[in-house]
Write a protein that holds these residues in place. Structure first.
Motif, PDB file in Angstrom:
ATOM      1  N   PHE A  82       4.482   3.908  -2.450  1.00 30.35           N
ATOM      2  CA  PHE A  82       3.403   3.446  -3.319  1.00 30.35           C
ATOM      3  C   PHE A  82       4.000   2.704  -4.508  1.00 30.35           C
ATOM      4  O   PHE A  82       5.115   3.002  -4.946  1.00 30.35           O
ATOM      5  CB  PHE A  82       2.573   4.640  -3.814  1.00 30.35           C
ATOM      6  N   PRO A  83       3.275   1.729  -5.030  1.00 31.78           N
ATOM      7  CA  PRO A  83       3.792   0.963  -6.186  1.00 31.78           C
ATOM      8  C   PRO A  83       4.149   1.884  -7.336  1.00 31.78           C
ATOM      9  O   PRO A  83       3.477   2.885  -7.585  1.00 31.78           O
ATOM     10  CB  PRO A  83       2.618   0.042  -6.542  1.00 31.78           C
ATOM     11  N   SER A  84       5.217   1.560  -8.030  1.00 29.61           N
ATOM     12  CA  SER A  84       5.700   2.409  -9.118  1.00 29.61           C
ATOM     13  C   SER A  84       6.203   1.549 -10.260  1.00 29.61           C
ATOM     14  O   SER A  84       6.744   0.470 -10.045  1.00 29.61           O
ATOM     15  CB  SER A  84       6.832   3.314  -8.606  1.00 29.61           C
ATOM     16  N   ASN A  85       6.009   2.072 -11.480  1.00 30.20           N
ATOM     17  CA  ASN A  85       6.577   1.392 -12.641  1.00 30.20           C
ATOM     18  C   ASN A  85       7.945   1.954 -12.988  1.00 30.20           C
ATOM     19  O   ASN A  85       8.516   1.638 -14.025  1.00 30.20           O
ATOM     20  CB  ASN A  85       5.642   1.512 -13.856  1.00 30.20           C
ATOM     21  N   SER A  86       8.467   2.816 -12.091  1.00 34.26           N
ATOM     22  CA  SER A  86       9.777   3.414 -12.309  1.00 34.26           C
ATOM     23  C   SER A  86      10.881   2.418 -11.976  1.00 34.26           C
ATOM     24  O   SER A  86      10.755   1.597 -11.062  1.00 34.26           O
ATOM     25  CB  SER A  86       9.938   4.660 -11.440  1.00 34.26           C
ATOM     26  N   SER A  87      11.973   2.498 -12.721  1.00 35.77           N
ATOM     27  CA  SER A  87      13.119   1.629 -12.450  1.00 35.77           C
ATOM     28  C   SER A  87      13.856   2.063 -11.183  1.00 35.77           C
ATOM     29  O   SER A  87      14.597   1.283 -10.588  1.00 35.77           O
ATOM     30  CB  SER A  87      14.084   1.645 -13.641  1.00 35.77           C
ATOM     31  N   ASN A  88      13.648   3.318 -10.751  1.00 31.11           N
ATOM     32  CA  ASN A  88      14.285   3.838  -9.544  1.00 31.11           C
ATOM     33  C   ASN A  88      13.275   3.903  -8.401  1.00 31.11           C
ATOM     34  O   ASN A  88      12.977   4.969  -7.867  1.00 31.11           O
ATOM     35  CB  ASN A  88      14.876   5.230  -9.800  1.00 31.11           C
ATOM     36  N   ARG A  89      12.767   2.757  -8.035  1.00 32.44           N
ATOM     37  CA  ARG A  89      11.753   2.715  -6.985  1.00 32.44           C
ATOM     38  C   ARG A  89      12.365   3.071  -5.636  1.00 32.44           C
ATOM     39  O   ARG A  89      13.488   2.679  -5.323  1.00 32.44           O
ATOM     40  CB  ARG A  89      11.121   1.328  -6.915  1.00 32.44           C
ATOM     41  N   LEU A  90      11.612   3.823  -4.836  1.00 30.28           N
ATOM     42  CA  LEU A  90      12.105   4.262  -3.541  1.00 30.28           C
ATOM     43  C   LEU A  90      12.170   3.096  -2.562  1.00 30.28           C
ATOM     44  O   LEU A  90      11.300   2.226  -2.566  1.00 30.28           O
ATOM     45  CB  LEU A  90      11.186   5.343  -2.973  1.00 30.28           C
ATOM     46  N   ASN A 112       2.381  11.372   0.063  1.00 33.38           N
ATOM     47  CA  ASN A 112       1.987  11.172  -1.334  1.00 33.38           C
ATOM     48  C   ASN A 112       2.977  10.264  -2.053  1.00 33.38           C
ATOM     49  O   ASN A 112       2.761   9.894  -3.205  1.00 33.38           O
ATOM     50  CB  ASN A 112       1.876  12.511  -2.069  1.00 33.38           C
ATOM     51  N   ARG A 113       4.075   9.891  -1.379  1.00 35.17           N
ATOM     52  CA  ARG A 113       5.043   8.946  -1.946  1.00 35.17           C
ATOM     53  C   ARG A 113       5.085   7.638  -1.167  1.00 35.17           C
ATOM     54  O   ARG A 113       5.395   6.584  -1.715  1.00 35.17           O
ATOM     55  CB  ARG A 113       6.455   9.555  -1.960  1.00 35.17           C
ATOM     56  N   TYR A 114       4.794   7.731   0.138  1.00 36.55           N
ATOM     57  CA  TYR A 114       4.818   6.540   0.995  1.00 36.55           C
ATOM     58  C   TYR A 114       3.426   6.271   1.544  1.00 36.55           C
ATOM     59  O   TYR A 114       2.733   7.189   1.976  1.00 36.55           O
ATOM     60  CB  TYR A 114       5.809   6.726   2.148  1.00 36.55           C
ATOM     61  N   GLY A 127       4.391   6.265  -8.760  1.00 36.34           N
ATOM     62  CA  GLY A 127       4.657   6.130  -7.336  1.00 36.34           C
ATOM     63  C   GLY A 127       4.050   7.174  -6.437  1.00 36.34           C
ATOM     64  O   GLY A 127       4.444   7.303  -5.286  1.00 36.34           O
ATOM     65  N   TYR A 128       3.075   7.948  -6.940  1.00 39.56           N
ATOM     66  CA  TYR A 128       2.353   8.897  -6.095  1.00 39.56           C
ATOM     67  C   TYR A 128       0.981   8.295  -5.789  1.00 39.56           C
ATOM     68  O   TYR A 128       0.413   7.586  -6.613  1.00 39.56           O
ATOM     69  CB  TYR A 128       2.195  10.238  -6.796  1.00 39.56           C
ATOM     70  N   GLY A 129       0.452   8.609  -4.606  1.00 41.04           N
ATOM     71  CA  GLY A 129      -0.835   8.029  -4.262  1.00 41.04           C
ATOM     72  C   GLY A 129      -1.533   8.804  -3.162  1.00 41.04           C
ATOM     73  O   GLY A 129      -1.166   9.932  -2.853  1.00 41.04           O
ATOM     74  N   GLY A 130      -2.534   8.193  -2.555  1.00 40.29           N
ATOM     75  CA  GLY A 130      -3.300   8.847  -1.499  1.00 40.29           C
ATOM     76  C   GLY A 130      -3.906   7.827  -0.564  1.00 40.29           C
ATOM     77  O   GLY A 130      -3.699   6.622  -0.715  1.00 40.29           O
ATOM     78  N   ILE A 131      -4.661   8.320   0.398  1.00 42.17           N
ATOM     79  CA  ILE A 131      -5.256   7.483   1.438  1.00 42.17           C
ATOM     80  C   ILE A 131      -6.761   7.430   1.241  1.00 42.17           C
ATOM     81  O   ILE A 131      -7.395   8.461   0.984  1.00 42.17           O
ATOM     82  CB  ILE A 131      -4.923   8.054   2.824  1.00 42.17           C
ATOM     83  N   SER A 132      -7.326   6.264   1.356  1.00 41.09           N
ATOM     84  CA  SER A 132      -8.777   6.115   1.214  1.00 41.09           C
ATOM     85  C   SER A 132      -9.486   6.715   2.419  1.00 41.09           C
ATOM     86  O   SER A 132      -8.880   6.926   3.488  1.00 41.09           O
ATOM     87  CB  SER A 132      -9.153   4.642   1.080  1.00 41.09           C
ATOM     88  N   THR A 133     -10.773   6.998   2.266  1.00 37.13           N
ATOM     89  CA  THR A 133     -11.559   7.545   3.372  1.00 37.13           C
ATOM     90  C   THR A 133     -11.578   6.587   4.551  1.00 37.13           C
ATOM     91  O   THR A 133     -11.468   6.998   5.715  1.00 37.13           O
ATOM     92  CB  THR A 133     -12.989   7.848   2.901  1.00 37.13           C
ATOM     93  N   GLU A 134     -11.708   5.287   4.279  1.00 36.78           N
ATOM     94  CA  GLU A 134     -11.739   4.286   5.353  1.00 36.78           C
ATOM     95  C   GLU A 134     -10.426   4.271   6.119  1.00 36.78           C
ATOM     96  O   GLU A 134     -10.399   4.228   7.352  1.00 36.78           O
ATOM     97  CB  GLU A 134     -12.030   2.896   4.776  1.00 36.78           C
ATOM     98  N   ALA A 135      -9.306   4.317   5.385  1.00 39.02           N
ATOM     99  CA  ALA A 135      -8.000   4.325   6.042  1.00 39.02           C
ATOM    100  C   ALA A 135      -7.811   5.608   6.846  1.00 39.02           C
ATOM    101  O   ALA A 135      -7.237   5.588   7.946  1.00 39.02           O
ATOM    102  CB  ALA A 135      -6.896   4.181   5.005  1.00 39.02           C
ATOM    103  N   TYR A 136      -8.294   6.720   6.319  1.00 35.16           N
ATOM    104  CA  TYR A 136      -8.178   7.992   7.023  1.00 35.16           C
ATOM    105  C   TYR A 136      -8.931   7.937   8.350  1.00 35.16           C
ATOM    106  O   TYR A 136      -8.421   8.392   9.392  1.00 35.16           O
ATOM    107  CB  TYR A 136      -8.727   9.107   6.143  1.00 35.16           C
TER     108      TYR A 136
END
Length: 312
Positions: free
Chosen positions: A284-292, A258-260, A213-222
């Motif tokens: 961000f998509p997560s394979n965790s059972s405790n998704r935010l 980094n989470r949303y 569930g951690y991620g980032g922003i693409s250059t285009e989105a930035y």
């Protein structure tokens, strides 16, 4: 008692005492000669994985035969410089740096302006080491892209001399999980150490953090976000795009991007515009059972924003 028998008993006792002493000496001697495993090659002595809260990455306690040294926290003394992690043995080292230079958002990948500047700064550091006579005979190859796993790095190879040792090194830089990830490797020329295999362990940890569930922003989105921010005008009230842009600033300011996903902002009730709006961002998509759950940010017509709920 027969004097001869007494002498025999004394001899036996003396003999036994000497044997015992020799055995004891043998024990201590054998202890000093036992080859105790080098901490750099004993897996049982490897540090536990280190979890970085900002990126969500578990950095391994060891990379194959390279053991991790104590984490160096640079952020408190030098804001924006993050942390440094070093893996070493007698002939090889891999240094990892995670930082953001106090930039609001670091785009993912290797083609953003901030990554290009960080890469050039790292190259300049090599030349600076030569000017300070720390290195000599620096030979730097042309930079290129290098992919490890799903991550595309800016990459350069170089050779140099440090002291009397001839070494070869590599430099990798990319935007990862809203941070700059810089990796520098060095090994003696002729070493059989497989650096790409060791770096794959780090990339696997990064990919696992993204599954979690951690991620980032693409250059285009930035670039799109930056353009929207430059167009904020509140003289005629709050528009939907302005509310989302202001909410994105609040999300980033609270280090939640980094989470949303900062590109996922949506207005929950457009009927409150132009006085106010509530903006929701999805994790961000997560394979965790405790998704935010989504995080909610309230934006007023004055431009003031406030996080309503994160529910960590």
């Amino acid at each position: 008692m027969n004097p001869l028998s007494q002498r025999i008993r004394r001899f036996v006792r003396t003999f036994m005492a000497i044997c015992g002493l020799l055995a004891l000496i043998g024990i201590f001697t054998s202890c000093t000669q036992v080859k105790v495993a080098n901490p750099e090659t004993n897996l049982e002595l490897a540090p536990a994985p280190y979890f970085d809260n900002t990126t969500g990455i578990y950095f391994p306690g060891a990379l194959g035969p390279l053991f991790r040294r104590p984490i160096i926290e640079l952020e408190e003394k030098s804001p924006g410089l993050g942390l440094a992690i070093s893996y070493r043995n007698s002939e090889t080292r891999i240094d990892v740096f995670v930082y953001d230079l106090q930039a609001s958002v670091i785009p993912s990948g290797n083609d953003s302006e901030v990554i290009n500047k960080s890469f050039q700064d790292a190259i300049d550091d090599l030349h600076l080491a030569v000017s300070k006579r720390i290195y000599s005979q620096l030979d730097l190859a042309d930079s290129q892209s290098r992919q490890i796993g799903r991550i595309e790095f800016k990459h350069a190879r170089f050779t140099y001399t440090e002291g009397l040792a001839q070494k070869e090194g590599e430099l990798y830089i990319a935007g990862v999980n809203s941070q700059i990830l810089k990796i520098r490797t060095a090994k003696r020329i002729g070493s059989t150490m497989e650096i790409p295999r060791l770096l794959a362990y780090i990339v696997q940890s990064i990919e696992q953090s993204q599954f979690s569930g951690y991620g980032g922003i693409s250059t285009e989105a930035y670039k799109r976000i930056s353009q929207q921010l430059s167009q904020i005008r509140l003289d005629d009230g709050l528009s939907a795009l302005e509310a989302i842009s202001i909410a994105q600033i609040e999300l980033v300011g609270n280090k939640l991007h980094n989470r949303y996903d900062a590109t996922s902002g949506r207005i929950l009730d457009s009927g409150t515009l132009p006085q106010s709006a509530t903006v929701a961002f999805t994790p961000f998509p997560s394979n965790s059972s405790n998704r935010l759950p989504p995080v909610l940010i309230s934006v007023r017509g004055t431009g003031r924003a406030e996080i309503l709920d994160t529910r960590f």
